[in-house]
Design an enzyme around this catalytic site. Structure first.
Site, PDB file in Angstrom:
ATOM      1  N   TRP A  48       0.841  -1.188   0.000  1.00 39.89           N
ATOM      2  CA  TRP A  48       0.000   0.000   0.000  1.00 39.89           C
ATOM      3  C   TRP A  48       0.872   1.231   0.000  1.00 39.89           C
ATOM      4  O   TRP A  48       2.071   1.178   0.280  1.00 39.89           O
ATOM      5  CB  TRP A  48      -0.899   0.006   1.243  1.00 39.89           C
ATOM      6  CG  TRP A  48      -0.124   0.070   2.528  1.00 39.89           C
ATOM      7  CD1 TRP A  48       0.447  -0.972   3.205  1.00 39.89           C
ATOM      8  CD2 TRP A  48       0.234   1.248   3.248  1.00 39.89           C
ATOM      9  NE1 TRP A  48       1.110  -0.523   4.307  1.00 39.89           N
ATOM     10  CE2 TRP A  48       0.987   0.844   4.369  1.00 39.89           C
ATOM     11  CE3 TRP A  48      -0.038   2.602   3.072  1.00 39.89           C
ATOM     12  CZ2 TRP A  48       1.511   1.739   5.293  1.00 39.89           C
ATOM     13  CZ3 TRP A  48       0.479   3.508   4.000  1.00 39.89           C
ATOM     14  CH2 TRP A  48       1.232   3.069   5.102  1.00 39.89           C
ATOM     15  N   THR A  53      -3.716   0.982  -2.813  1.00 37.89           N
ATOM     16  CA  THR A  53      -3.283  -0.348  -2.379  1.00 37.89           C
ATOM     17  C   THR A  53      -2.965  -1.159  -3.625  1.00 37.89           C
ATOM     18  O   THR A  53      -3.444  -0.854  -4.725  1.00 37.89           O
ATOM     19  CB  THR A  53      -4.376  -1.076  -1.571  1.00 37.89           C
ATOM     20  OG1 THR A  53      -5.554  -1.191  -2.378  1.00 37.89           O
ATOM     21  CG2 THR A  53      -4.701  -0.341  -0.293  1.00 37.89           C
ATOM     22  N   LYS A  69      -3.154  -2.178  -9.077  1.00 37.65           N
ATOM     23  CA  LYS A  69      -3.011  -0.984  -8.250  1.00 37.65           C
ATOM     24  C   LYS A  69      -4.347  -0.244  -8.229  1.00 37.65           C
ATOM     25  O   LYS A  69      -4.839   0.190  -9.273  1.00 37.65           O
ATOM     26  CB  LYS A  69      -1.902  -0.096  -8.819  1.00 37.65           C
ATOM     27  CG  LYS A  69      -1.659   1.185  -8.054  1.00 37.65           C
ATOM     28  CD  LYS A  69      -0.433   1.892  -8.623  1.00 37.65           C
ATOM     29  CE  LYS A  69      -0.141   3.193  -7.901  1.00 37.65           C
ATOM     30  NZ  LYS A  69       1.088   3.836  -8.380  1.00 37.65           N
ATOM     31  N   ASP A 171      11.986  10.820  -8.668  1.00 37.87           N
ATOM     32  CA  ASP A 171      11.969  10.175  -7.345  1.00 37.87           C
ATOM     33  C   ASP A 171      12.690   8.825  -7.392  1.00 37.87           C
ATOM     34  O   ASP A 171      12.191   7.831  -6.867  1.00 37.87           O
ATOM     35  CB  ASP A 171      10.534  10.003  -6.844  1.00 37.87           C
ATOM     36  CG  ASP A 171      10.483   9.743  -5.334  1.00 37.87           C
ATOM     37  OD1 ASP A 171      11.483  10.024  -4.642  1.00 37.87           O
ATOM     38  OD2 ASP A 171       9.453   9.240  -4.851  1.00 37.87           O
TER      39      ASP A 171
END
Length: 455
Positions: A48, A53, A69, A171
């Site tokens: 999650w 989740t 997802k 990221d």
């Protein structure tokens, strides 16, 4: 797909909390639940994240396992999912052979439930994250040949995103890079040989159901309390140092995941990007960013794979911020930031005086990257120098001077792995040459050796 991946929506921390299963929040899933008109059947929860989740599901049309997802239903989460679907669709369309080391989107659809309408993404099933691999290896650092193999996959993915698509990941970190298979074969639905669940079991509280969250949370609290007690007792009897694990049976091929924060280079929408420890200096200073921020994060990740430690882990101190500590740590390792760069960002005046010196952290302890690898991590000198020579250009404070992913793929350090592999007898050079290679040789020698042996 890994339960610690944000792309898979996962986290290693506490569970997502039953209070988030409400209007606008998560969709409650039970094993055997059907999605997309019965095409996908939920098997077990993988993980999650803040937005979603992720469930292991069985694709009844293709007869294979996938990662499902399921986004929260509130408008802002739906908008984020649409953005991610747009990017993942472009990624999949540009890579029909699925060879670019980036996770593949298989399908997307909407699912209506008691808490609203949820956007769902179907992704290829992946294994554990590199963070889980680092943890599995007891934070000891992987063998450099394994690090090279992983770095090559990451760079292939970044080169594809940057050069072919014009995408910045923003990221990149070990959690957002997943192995193509699980570390533990018993957790792989195919290798474990378990038959898929095709209908909802009569008793649904089997540990994978949302309904068992509270029970699992109480058990975890009890375990933690017991661990603290036993920890205090064991600490009185001395330490029991752990060695790193043997990873011979683990396939380290991997792919980049989590494009929820990614952006087109010409359509940037966020000023503060990147997870703290992997954040580039230009992001801290707010002086603009491009593809090179991913290269900084890549170098931080490569160091972490090789040592088991994060290279930069700044903290708030007395009289200075986490940002300023982060900049100080960078300077201690890489030297003083050039004045033009130090003073050129929107936030520069928060940290630097007009001479380019930090305002609140004055005493810096300098230690070069190769010395750090030798002194703290006990790398042999040859390995430390070769690795530092690969990483150092990626840590240039001037973003435009950092090598691209394409350039990194040509670096001799990545090719050194080939030179160290045993050659067939007919191609083996004399014993002295091989010993020189095993001991670690200069880049020029590596290039000559590779060219000569046609590897």
């Amino acid at each position: 797909m890994s339960c610690s991946s944000s792309s898979s929506g996962g986290s290693d921390g506490e569970d997502e909390g039953i209070e988030n299963y409400r209007k606008g929040g998560y969709h409650a899933v039970r094993v055997g639940d059907q999605f997309a008109g019965g095409r996908y059947i939920a098997q077990r929860k993988l993980g999650w994240g803040q937005f979603s989740t992720v469930w292991l599901a069985f694709d009844t049309h293709a007869s294979k396992y996938v990662a499902l997802k399921i986004q929260k239903s509130a408008a802002q989460f739906a908008q984020a999912a649409l953005h991610e679907i747009e990017l993942l669709t472009a990624i999949a369309n540009g890579d029909p052979s699925n060879s670019k080391c980036v996770v593949r989107l298989i399908d997307s659809f909407k699912h209506s439930g008691p808490n609203g309408q949820h956007l769902c993404m179907v992704l290829e099933f992946m294994g554990d994250s590199l963070l889980q691999l680092i943890k599995y290896n007891r934070y000891k650092g992987l063998e450099l040949n394994r690090v090279r193999e992983i770095c090559k996959c990451i760079l292939i993915g970044l080169d594809y995103l940057h050069r072919e698509l014009g995408l910045i990941h923003t990221d990149l970190k070990p959690e957002n890079i997943l192995l193509c298979s699980t570390i533990d074969p018993t957790k792989d639905p195919i290798r474990s040989g378990a038959a898929p669940v095709l209908e909802r079991p009569e008793v649904s509280l089997n540990g994978g159901s949302t309904m068992s969250i509270i029970e699992k949370r109480l058990k975890r609290r009890a375990k933690r309390a017991a661990a603290k007690i036993s920890g205090r007792r064991s600490s009185m009897g001395g330490t029991n140092p752990k060695s790193r694990r043997n990873l011979d049976g683990v396939d380290v091929k991997c792919k980049l995941v989590d494009f929820g924060n990614a952006c087109w280079a010409d359509k940037q929408f966020a000023g503060e990007i990147q997870t703290r420890q992997y954040r580039a200096p230009e992001v801290i200073l707010q002086s603009g960013y491009s593809f090179s921020v991913d290269m900084w994060s890549f170098a931080c990740t490569a160091f972490e794979l090789a040592t088991g430690d994060m290279l930069f882990a700044p903290k708030v101190g007395q009289g200075f911020s986490e940002d300023e500590d982060h900049l100080a740590l960078m300077m201690e390792l890489l030297g003083k930031i050039p004045r033009k760069i130090a003073t050129g960002g929107v936030k520069s005046k928060d940290f630097f005086d007009r001479y380019g010196d930090l305002k609140r952290i004055r005493r810096l302890k300098f230690l070069s990257l190769d010395k750090l690898l030798m002194d703290r991590y006990k790398f042999p000198e040859s390995e430390a120098c070769e690795f530092a020579e690969f990483l150092s250009p990626l840590f240039d404070f001037a973003p435009e001077k950092r090598p691209t992913a394409q350039q990194c793929l040509q670096h001799p350090w990545l090719a050194l792995r080939k030179a160290l592999l045993p050659l067939p007898p007919s191609e083996t050079n004399d014993k002295a040459n091989m010993e020189n290679l095993q001991a670690g040789v200069s880049n020029l020698q590596i290039k000559r050796y590779i060219k000569g042996s046609k590897l």
